[in-house]
Every structure is written in C-alpha cells, then in structure tokens.
Design a protein around this motif. Structure first.
Motif, PDB file in Angstrom:
ATOM      1  N   HIS A 123       0.845  -1.204   0.000  1.00 19.13           N
ATOM      2  CA  HIS A 123       0.000   0.000   0.000  1.00 19.13           C
ATOM      3  C   HIS A 123       0.884   1.258   0.000  1.00 19.13           C
ATOM      4  O   HIS A 123       0.744   2.139  -0.849  1.00 19.13           O
ATOM      5  N   HIS A 175       1.821   4.559  -2.791  1.00 20.28           N
ATOM      6  CA  HIS A 175       1.932   6.014  -2.624  1.00 20.28           C
ATOM      7  C   HIS A 175       3.320   6.492  -3.060  1.00 20.28           C
ATOM      8  O   HIS A 175       3.465   7.520  -3.713  1.00 20.28           O
ATOM      9  N   GLU A 207      -5.387   7.614  -2.967  1.00 19.79           N
ATOM     10  CA  GLU A 207      -5.748   6.270  -2.520  1.00 19.79           C
ATOM     11  C   GLU A 207      -5.939   5.284  -3.674  1.00 19.79           C
ATOM     12  O   GLU A 207      -5.935   4.080  -3.456  1.00 19.79           O
ATOM     13  N   SER A 267      -2.500   3.400  -4.047  1.00 20.26           N
ATOM     14  CA  SER A 267      -2.202   2.414  -3.012  1.00 20.26           C
ATOM     15  C   SER A 267      -3.169   1.235  -3.081  1.00 20.26           C
ATOM     16  O   SER A 267      -2.784   0.081  -2.863  1.00 20.26           O
TER      17      SER A 267
HETATM   18 ZN   LIG Z   1      -2.992   5.327   1.903  1.00 21.87          ZN
END
Ligand SMILES: [Zn+2]
Length: 592
Positions: free
Chosen positions: A380, A384, A408, A411
């Motif tokens: 995740h 980013h 988001e 990720s």
């Molecule tokens: Zn995040």
C-alpha cells in the motif's frame, strides 16, 4: 529491540537528504533569504509578467526547500524521538514555517486582486505549468469577502473547532465485560476483539457496555455533532456557497454530482449485494437471528501466514508484474536506495506512512512484523511512494502534489493486485478462504459502509443549513433508520445502534468518507481491466500516476480511462465484489 541492533539495509537513508549539519544549515539560511525576498516583493510582484514569473519561481524554491527541511526532521524524529538535537531542529523548522504562513498570507489575496491582469500573463507559454494552480486561487474570488469581513471571521477560527476538540477530549471508563466470571477491560481496541468472540453473550455485553456510555452522554454528543454541522453550514452561507456539500466539494475541485453518484450506486443500486453477504454470514454462522454485533465474528480462522521482508519483495514483484517492468524497477529502487525503514523498535513511531518531498526520495516508515497485514501495508505504502516518484520526476513542483481522491487509487490498486495474487496462489482451501474473507470485509468497509456514513452526514448538514434543531432524538433516530436500511432486514439491530453514531470521528471531517469509496471503486475497476488483459489500461494508469496533481481529480482519473461520473466503473467494482462473494460461497462449501 533498539535501533542500533537493526541491520542498516532495513533502515531508511536520510543522509541522502542531508549528509551533515552544514548542509541542513545551508538550506535553512537559503530558505530564510527566500522568505525575505518574497516579502519584499509584496507590492510589486503582480505589476508585470516578469516580476510575477520570478516571484512564482522564488515561491517554488521556498516551498521546496521548506518541505525538504521538514521531511528530514520529521522522518528523523519519528525513528529517534528522544534525540534532543533533532527535536530542536524540528521545533526551529516548525516555528519558521508557521511564521512564514502568516507573513506570506498576502500572496493569494494579491493574486485575486490582480486577477484580470494575471489571467493575461497566463496565456504566455512560460506560465503553462502554473495555469491550473493559479486558476484555482483566482476561482475563489467570488467567495472572498471584504477585507474587514475577512478579518472579522478570521477571529472566529479558533472557536470554530471547539466541537471537534470537545469530541476528541471525551474519554470513558467503560464497564468491564465478564468472561467466565472474570472481568475484562473494555476500550475501543478490546471491543473489536470481543465482537469477534464466539460467545454471543460476550459480544452483546461488550456492545452494550461500550455504547451505553454514548447514550448516557447523548446530549453532549448531540451538541458537538450539531455544532460541527452548524459551523459548516454557516461557513457555506457566508462564503456564498449553495450548501455545505457545495463548499466541501469546491475545495476538492470535484462536482457535487460525484458525491450523489457514489451514494446512488452504493446505497441504492448495489446495496442488495451487501444484504446477500449478510445472509450468507447468517447461514455460515448457523444463527436463528443475526444481530449487528454478530457481524464481526470471523467466518474463517485467522491465518498463521508469515513472510520476511526479503520474501515480501519477491511476492510484491510477482503481484505487481501486470503493471510492467518500469513499475517494478521503481520497486527495486525503493529497496536498493533504502527508501524504507522497516522494523519496529523502541520509541519508534507506530503505524505506517509514505512521506517525502519534491527534493527527497519518497520515504516509507513501516513497523513490519512478518505477517500478512505487514505485507499488505508495505505494498500500500509503496503504491503512494511510486506515485510520488513518478509525479515528482514528471511534473514541475507546482503540479507535483496530488489530492486524496487520486492518492488512494495508487495504493489500493497495489493492495488489490496483492490480494488477488494471494487468492489465486493460496496453498490450501483454508488459506484461500482467509484471503477472500479479508478482501470481502475490506470491500464492505470501503464500498458500502462509507457511503452510508456519507448519506447520514449529508442529511445532518441539510438540517443544519435549514436551521432545523438537531436534538439527540432526531440524530439517533435518523442513524438507526439509515442503519436498518443499510444492514437489511436479515440483521436485527440492537437498541443502542442509533447512539453508535456518536462514536464515529469521521462526521467531524466535513464530507471526507466518500473519498475512500471513490479510491476503492476506481482501483477495483482499474485492476479488473488490467487482469482482463486490457494492455492499454496499464499504459494509461501509469500516465495517470505521472500526471501528479496537474489538473482536477476528475480530469486526472480520465487519463487513467476511468470516469467517476459514469456508471461503468461502479459496475466493474461491484461486480468484482459479487464475484468474490460467489468464490467465497464455493470455497466455504468446499471446505465443509
Ligand atoms: Zn494510503
């Protein structure tokens, strides 16, 4: 474990930011001079296009250096919080930044004042990369008040956050939960554990003892919640927005329709899928009656899956292979260049994040403990960091940072590719069931629950804007009604369900939760298309990552070939959920 016991390759390399004190001090001096230059230009920076261009370049330098200094201090302090030298550097940078905010707050106002002239400058080629950001500033013109009024409302800033502060400060001593004659401590963390207990009486007691505190103080919570709704409503009204929602989406540069689209898809069109999942839970748990405090009992035994950091990278590379070689090269870089601080140790900050700046590597802080959750968090955060890496290397500074809407996505695409890989390569039916179940629960939270929260928050804001009184009775009855529609008829709600809304912090965040739903929906749609063999989707997805924050979130997503206002992505995302549910049914029946 102490930091010095951890092998250096598993720590992040902050010497790539500042190898020594001199280089830190040199940047600090430079940024101080830049701030003075910017202040000096207060009355002259908009008068001709050369001045304006030079000013913007200086402002970029100032922000870039300040972010670099801050990144260094905060990363270093998070792993060595007891290092006093670092703490004082951090305090120095923070004080400087705060002072800068005050001293330089004339910039946006001056730009708005001179907006007609500046619009003319923007047609010159050299301003191309500044157009989006400057237009975003100028756009605020119609919501700006007179100088006198602006000063007046600025004085109310400090008290406008009182509701949230009161909410944050309330702590309870919950009555303990009795298990086999023994009294066990109850708080938010143990509540989650008790709700997974196989004994219904334990679950019921925990739920009751926890939420009855919120009922005892219902008038206090109703006041804080009504206070925050009222604050948003007043802000919207004095700044001439149509509604509190209108004010919120304005700052995110997305249309209001997007909010309603998400609610319509999740709360109306696809909600029956969630009800099917609840029916399946009832069947698998073999319960005559399914209460809302029964929904967290694990349907599958927790896995004892273990994975070390080095193996985790091999799995990550295999799982992300569909994104192509260039993406994998950046993943390798993250390890070779030591972007990541992997292991927990004494005093280190808890949790995980990806944090860097335009002039540094996109570092990652982890607390890796060899389990599936660690692996999933790592992939995740890498999502980013790769996003930041691509954005920083392809965009000018002014367009390099991106909003949560698109953040988001990066990720969640990674997380989803990982769990799909785990499901497809599970060694036993138990392990397969475990991974599917994890993903189902994850989807429920993001695809179904957040939009229900969104609807509740929207209705409260509406009432506040219409000056309707928000008593605890109104609030809890509304929440109980929405919850019943949400869970479906199969689920029997406890009498305290209405009061459980008082526990949720997100209602104080001004329309935040639906953003998670959008991230998840878009990510699922992208992954589905990539795994269906859509080669063009990979290329357009990478293009989207490289575009950083150079345009509005909706335009950015269109680069990734997803239109968040079109039904298509929701159909893809929810059909992914439906498919997963079907697989889960089959696997569970196979296991029996
Ligand atoms: Zn995040």
């Amino acid at each position: 474990m102490q930091r010095k016991d951890i092998s250096i390759q598993y720590t992040f390399d902050l010497t790539t930011i500042y190898p020594d004190n001199q280089s830190f001090t040199a940047d600090f001096d430079k940024v101080s001079r830049l701030k003075e230059d910017l202040k000096q230009a207060k009355d002259s920076f908009t008068i001709n296009s050369d001045n304006f261009y030079a000013f913007l370049k200086n402002q970029d330098e100032y922000s870039k250096l300040l972010e670099k200094l801050y990144t260094y201090c905060h990363l270093a302090c998070d792993v060595e919080p007891e290092n006093q030298e670092l703490q004082s550097l951090m305090a120095k940078v923070m004080a400087f930044a705060n002072q800068g905010n005050v001293e330089l707050n004339f910039i946006d106002l001056k730009i708005i004042e001179a907006s007609e002239t500046i619009n003319g400058y923007l047609s010159e080629d050299r301003f191309a990369s500044y157009r989006y950001a400057i237009k975003e500033i100028i756009k605020f013109k119609e919501h700006l008040l007179s100088e006198e009024n602006e000063q007046l409302i600025a004085q109310f800033d400090a008290i406008s956050s009182l509701s949230s502060k009161v909410f944050d400060s309330i702590r309870f001593d919950y009555e303990p939960v009795e298990i086999n004659g023994k009294k066990e401590f109850l708080n938010a963390a143990t509540l989650t554990r008790f709700l997974k207990n196989k004994d219904r009486n334990v679950r019921k007691q925990a739920y009751h003892n926890f939420f009855q505190e919120y009922r005892k103080f219902e008038n206090t919570f109703a006041t804080t919640l009504a206070g925050i709704m009222k604050k948003d409503a007043i802000y919207a009204k004095i700044r001439k927005f149509d509604s509190p929602l209108g004010a919120s989406v304005y700052h995110d540069d997305v249309p209001e329709d997007l909010f309603f689209k998400i609610l319509e898809m999740a709360n109306v069109k696809y909600r029956p899928l969630f009800h099917q999942y609840n029916s399946l839970k009832k069947e698998l748990l073999d319960l005559d009656e399914l209460c809302n405090y029964d929904l967290n009992i694990p349907l599958v035994n927790t896995s004892d899956y273990k994975v070390k950091v080095d193996d985790a990278f091999e799995i990550i590379k295999t799982a992300l292979a569909p994104l192509g070689k260039d993406y994998l090269k950046i993943i390798e870089k993250s390890k070779d260049e030591r972007w990541i601080d992997f292991y927990p140790h004494e005093k280190k900050r808890a949790g995980a994040y990806s944090g860097g700046s335009y002039l540094t590597k996109p570092f990652i802080l982890m607390n890796y403990v060899d389990d599936y959750n660690s692996l999933s968090t790592l992939i995740h955060e890498l999502g980013h960091s790769v996003h930041s890496y691509l954005s920083n290397s392809n965009q000018e500074y002014i367009n390099s940072s991106y909003r949560i809407f698109v953040a988001e996505v990066a990720s969640t695409v990674n997380e989803t590719l990982l769990i799909n890989h785990m499901i497809a390569n599970a060694k036993t039916p138990e392990q397969k069931a475990y991974f599917i179940y994890e993903q189902l629960e994850n989807c429920v939270g993001l695809l179904f629950r957040q939009p229900m929260y969104g609807e509740f928050e929207y209705l409260l804001h509406q009432k506040a804007a219409a000056d309707e009184p928000l008593s605890s009775k109104t609030i809890t009855e509304l929440y109980a009604k929405l919850s019943q529609e949400y869970f479906g008829e199969e689920v029997k709600l406890d009498g305290l369900t209405g009061h459980s809304c008082y526990y949720i912090p997100h209602f104080y965040y001004n329309f935040y939760v639906y953003k998670y739903t959008l991230g998840m929906t878009v990510a699922l749609a992208i992954v589905k298309r990539i795994l269906d063999g859509d080669k063009g989707q990979v290329a357009s997805y990478l293009e989207f990552l490289k575009s950083g924050g150079s345009m509005s979130p909706v335009d950015l997503l269109k680069i990734a070939h997803v239109d968040p206002l079109d039904d298509g992505i929701y159909n893809d995302a929810f059909s992914y959920f439906e498919n997963l549910l079907q697989q889960f049914k089959e696997t569970m029946h196979e296991k029996k």
